[in-house]
Design a protein around this motif. Sequence first.
Motif, PDB file in Angstrom:
ATOM      1  N   PRO A 111       0.836  -1.213   0.000  1.00 56.85           N
ATOM      2  CA  PRO A 111       0.000   0.000   0.000  1.00 56.85           C
ATOM      3  C   PRO A 111       0.865   1.255   0.000  1.00 56.85           C
ATOM      4  O   PRO A 111       1.909   1.302   0.655  1.00 56.85           O
ATOM      5  N   ILE A 112       0.417   2.273  -0.732  1.00 55.39           N
ATOM      6  CA  ILE A 112       1.105   3.558  -0.811  1.00 55.39           C
ATOM      7  C   ILE A 112       0.291   4.600  -0.055  1.00 55.39           C
ATOM      8  O   ILE A 112      -0.871   4.851  -0.368  1.00 55.39           O
ATOM      9  N   VAL A 113       0.910   5.216   0.955  1.00 59.41           N
ATOM     10  CA  VAL A 113       0.246   6.214   1.789  1.00 59.41           C
ATOM     11  C   VAL A 113       0.960   7.550   1.586  1.00 59.41           C
ATOM     12  O   VAL A 113       2.188   7.620   1.700  1.00 59.41           O
ATOM     13  N   LEU A 114       0.200   8.591   1.295  1.00 60.28           N
ATOM     14  CA  LEU A 114       0.786   9.898   0.989  1.00 60.28           C
ATOM     15  C   LEU A 114       0.715  10.799   2.214  1.00 60.28           C
ATOM     16  O   LEU A 114      -0.378  11.094   2.725  1.00 60.28           O
ATOM     17  N   LYS A 115       1.858  11.269   2.672  1.00 62.12           N
ATOM     18  CA  LYS A 115       1.954  12.055   3.897  1.00 62.12           C
ATOM     19  C   LYS A 115       2.216  13.525   3.573  1.00 62.12           C
ATOM     20  O   LYS A 115       3.081  13.837   2.759  1.00 62.12           O
ATOM     21  N   GLY A 116       1.454  14.401   4.242  1.00 61.30           N
ATOM     22  CA  GLY A 116       1.619  15.835   4.024  1.00 61.30           C
ATOM     23  C   GLY A 116       0.407  16.485   3.386  1.00 61.30           C
ATOM     24  O   GLY A 116       0.468  17.643   2.971  1.00 61.30           O
ATOM     25  N   ILE A 117      -0.709  15.765   3.332  1.00 64.92           N
ATOM     26  CA  ILE A 117      -1.924  16.294   2.705  1.00 64.92           C
ATOM     27  C   ILE A 117      -2.618  17.266   3.660  1.00 64.92           C
ATOM     28  O   ILE A 117      -2.914  16.931   4.808  1.00 64.92           O
ATOM     29  N   LEU A 118      -2.916  18.473   3.177  1.00 68.01           N
ATOM     30  CA  LEU A 118      -3.608  19.486   3.967  1.00 68.01           C
ATOM     31  C   LEU A 118      -4.810  20.098   3.233  1.00 68.01           C
ATOM     32  O   LEU A 118      -5.647  20.732   3.863  1.00 68.01           O
ATOM     33  N   HIS A 119      -4.879  19.912   1.925  1.00 66.78           N
ATOM     34  CA  HIS A 119      -5.954  20.502   1.125  1.00 66.78           C
ATOM     35  C   HIS A 119      -6.904  19.398   0.658  1.00 66.78           C
ATOM     36  O   HIS A 119      -6.444  18.356   0.169  1.00 66.78           O
ATOM     37  N   PRO A 120      -8.217  19.594   0.791  1.00 58.10           N
ATOM     38  CA  PRO A 120      -9.145  18.544   0.365  1.00 58.10           C
ATOM     39  C   PRO A 120      -9.021  18.175  -1.110  1.00 58.10           C
ATOM     40  O   PRO A 120      -9.244  17.017  -1.480  1.00 58.10           O
ATOM     41  N   ASP A 121      -8.653  19.131  -1.958  1.00 57.16           N
ATOM     42  CA  ASP A 121      -8.475  18.793  -3.379  1.00 57.16           C
ATOM     43  C   ASP A 121      -7.306  17.825  -3.570  1.00 57.16           C
ATOM     44  O   ASP A 121      -7.347  16.963  -4.449  1.00 57.16           O
ATOM     45  N   ASP A 122      -6.264  17.980  -2.766  1.00 60.29           N
ATOM     46  CA  ASP A 122      -5.155  17.022  -2.849  1.00 60.29           C
ATOM     47  C   ASP A 122      -5.597  15.646  -2.364  1.00 60.29           C
ATOM     48  O   ASP A 122      -5.125  14.624  -2.878  1.00 60.29           O
ATOM     49  N   ALA A 123      -6.481  15.613  -1.388  1.00 61.15           N
ATOM     50  CA  ALA A 123      -7.009  14.326  -0.928  1.00 61.15           C
ATOM     51  C   ALA A 123      -7.796  13.643  -2.048  1.00 61.15           C
ATOM     52  O   ALA A 123      -7.670  12.427  -2.260  1.00 61.15           O
ATOM     53  N   ARG A 124      -8.588  14.431  -2.778  1.00 63.42           N
ATOM     54  CA  ARG A 124      -9.339  13.867  -3.905  1.00 63.42           C
ATOM     55  C   ARG A 124      -8.392  13.384  -5.000  1.00 63.42           C
ATOM     56  O   ARG A 124      -8.601  12.319  -5.617  1.00 63.42           O
ATOM     57  N   LEU A 125      -7.330  14.146  -5.253  1.00 64.40           N
ATOM     58  CA  LEU A 125      -6.343  13.735  -6.255  1.00 64.40           C
ATOM     59  C   LEU A 125      -5.625  12.462  -5.826  1.00 64.40           C
ATOM     60  O   LEU A 125      -5.292  11.615  -6.658  1.00 64.40           O
ATOM     61  N   ALA A 126      -5.387  12.324  -4.535  1.00 58.54           N
ATOM     62  CA  ALA A 126      -4.754  11.106  -4.033  1.00 58.54           C
ATOM     63  C   ALA A 126      -5.613   9.883  -4.354  1.00 58.54           C
ATOM     64  O   ALA A 126      -5.103   8.849  -4.816  1.00 58.54           O
ATOM     65  N   VAL A 127      -6.921  10.010  -4.117  1.00 60.89           N
ATOM     66  CA  VAL A 127      -7.836   8.917  -4.449  1.00 60.89           C
ATOM     67  C   VAL A 127      -7.828   8.667  -5.955  1.00 60.89           C
ATOM     68  O   VAL A 127      -7.720   7.518  -6.428  1.00 60.89           O
ATOM     69  N   GLN A 128      -7.909   9.741  -6.722  1.00 58.83           N
ATOM     70  CA  GLN A 128      -7.971   9.646  -8.186  1.00 58.83           C
ATOM     71  C   GLN A 128      -6.738   8.951  -8.762  1.00 58.83           C
ATOM     72  O   GLN A 128      -6.839   8.187  -9.727  1.00 58.83           O
ATOM     73  N   HIS A 129      -5.570   9.202  -8.156  1.00 58.71           N
ATOM     74  CA  HIS A 129      -4.329   8.650  -8.690  1.00 58.71           C
ATOM     75  C   HIS A 129      -3.914   7.343  -8.019  1.00 58.71           C
ATOM     76  O   HIS A 129      -2.788   6.872  -8.205  1.00 58.71           O
ATOM     77  N   GLY A 130      -4.819   6.760  -7.258  1.00 56.88           N
ATOM     78  CA  GLY A 130      -4.602   5.408  -6.783  1.00 56.88           C
ATOM     79  C   GLY A 130      -3.827   5.258  -5.490  1.00 56.88           C
ATOM     80  O   GLY A 130      -3.325   4.161  -5.198  1.00 56.88           O
ATOM     81  N   ALA A 131      -3.733   6.322  -4.688  1.00 60.07           N
ATOM     82  CA  ALA A 131      -3.109   6.171  -3.377  1.00 60.07           C
ATOM     83  C   ALA A 131      -3.983   5.274  -2.505  1.00 60.07           C
ATOM     84  O   ALA A 131      -5.205   5.253  -2.640  1.00 60.07           O
ATOM     85  N   ASP A 132      -3.362   4.544  -1.605  1.00 62.11           N
ATOM     86  CA  ASP A 132      -4.098   3.643  -0.725  1.00 62.11           C
ATOM     87  C   ASP A 132      -4.467   4.288   0.605  1.00 62.11           C
ATOM     88  O   ASP A 132      -5.251   3.731   1.379  1.00 62.11           O
ATOM     89  N   GLY A 133      -3.896   5.452   0.910  1.00 58.23           N
ATOM     90  CA  GLY A 133      -4.195   6.171   2.139  1.00 58.23           C
ATOM     91  C   GLY A 133      -3.507   7.514   2.123  1.00 58.23           C
ATOM     92  O   GLY A 133      -2.617   7.762   1.291  1.00 58.23           O
ATOM     93  N   VAL A 134      -3.931   8.413   3.019  1.00 63.60           N
ATOM     94  CA  VAL A 134      -3.275   9.714   3.155  1.00 63.60           C
ATOM     95  C   VAL A 134      -3.040   9.999   4.632  1.00 63.60           C
ATOM     96  O   VAL A 134      -3.758   9.500   5.501  1.00 63.60           O
ATOM     97  N   ILE A 135      -2.022  10.803   4.897  1.00 66.14           N
ATOM     98  CA  ILE A 135      -1.746  11.273   6.247  1.00 66.14           C
ATOM     99  C   ILE A 135      -1.845  12.794   6.248  1.00 66.14           C
ATOM    100  O   ILE A 135      -1.086  13.475   5.543  1.00 66.14           O
ATOM    101  N   VAL A 136      -2.805  13.309   7.003  1.00 59.21           N
ATOM    102  CA  VAL A 136      -2.950  14.749   7.165  1.00 59.21           C
ATOM    103  C   VAL A 136      -1.817  15.213   8.084  1.00 59.21           C
ATOM    104  O   VAL A 136      -1.704  14.768   9.224  1.00 59.21           O
ATOM    105  N   SER A 137      -0.969  16.083   7.571  1.00 64.35           N
ATOM    106  CA  SER A 137       0.245  16.452   8.308  1.00 64.35           C
ATOM    107  C   SER A 137       0.824  17.739   7.756  1.00 64.35           C
ATOM    108  O   SER A 137       0.778  17.979   6.547  1.00 64.35           O
TER     109      SER A 137
END
Length: 371
Positions: free
Chosen positions: A238-264
């Motif tokens: 699984p690929i988890v993206l750390k450093g997400i603070l903007h909801p649009d980036d969270a949507r892009l993470a889902v769109q580009h196939g990330a498996d999780g995000v870390i708000v940080s």
Amino acid sequence: MEENIIPPSFEQLEAKAEEFLDAKPYDYVAASAGAEVTVRQNNQSFDKWQIIPRMFRDTSERDLSVELFGNKLSYPLLCAPIGVQSIVHPEGELASARGAAAMDVPFIASTASTYSLEKTAEEMGEKDKWFQLYWSSDLEIAASMVKRAEKAGYSAIVITLDTPMMGWREKDIDHAYLPFLQAEGIGNYLSDPVFLSRLDKSPQEDMRSAIMLWSQIFGNPSLTWEDLDFIKAQTSLPIVLKGILHPDDARLAVQHGADGVIVSNHGGRQVDGAIPAIDALPEIVDAVEDNIPVLMDSGIRRGSDIVKAVALGAKAVLVGRPYMYGLALAGEKGVQQVLRNLIADFDLTMALSGKKSVRELNRGMLKIQNG
């Protein structure tokens, strides 16, 4: 017992670590970017969210466990990836990994470790561990790190997005201190076959050239969302993206196939004036619409912080500086005691709020303070 020197209060723990450590390593851990506004607000913003306890609820038996990526975690808590831990304790990441394993808390090993990811994995045995990637501008080195992590038994890859270069950290500049230039925190590079293949001489023969190469390839400010496919192609983890603070980036993470995000916001260490992580969390949880898990770090200091973050939608939280102070004061046992204190505080706060499992924590138990 060494752990007796670990106070339950975060403020006392930090003060004790400041007394114990030299100014340069202490400030490297404790200080943040710019005027340190964001690091202060990370902590203060938790105060806005107030718990509304419920009464006459049977909380005699409690379940603190959560599930992430098919693995059951004993608690909604992980040790955040922190580099160059050898500046506060000679065993660095190895001691922290053992301390986390002893408490059944997953440890996220940093790319910027003094000890290699393989050595860190050995210290943890079969316990859950993740690997954090600083995505090098040399793509073959980045790919090599990810492949090594999967082979060594790590169960997820955390890509830190907010550090394509290091932030403006005034205390480190005052001290003229960057431990990597003394070859601390580059153990994963010095043990990487691709990195070594870029050198004319081995690090043992010419460490200065190895350090110079590290400084040239550490960060990668040219990355875009389209590049995520490259890392996904290197691993089945699984690929988890750390450093997400903007909801649009969270949507892009889902769109580009990330498996999780870390708000940080990297504990306030990158962009001073950035939004506090706990304030960003609810919008990001809403943005991903349960498609992928959302985790959170930056400002976790007590059990009530964990309760609030999970109630706002985080599946789990990452703790950083507190366990580093425990490491500094008492090594592996210090890390254990910091985690033990946090877990006990979380358990009690959850129970006294009228909840008997992590799954019962929700926004309805919180009220936001006006003003």
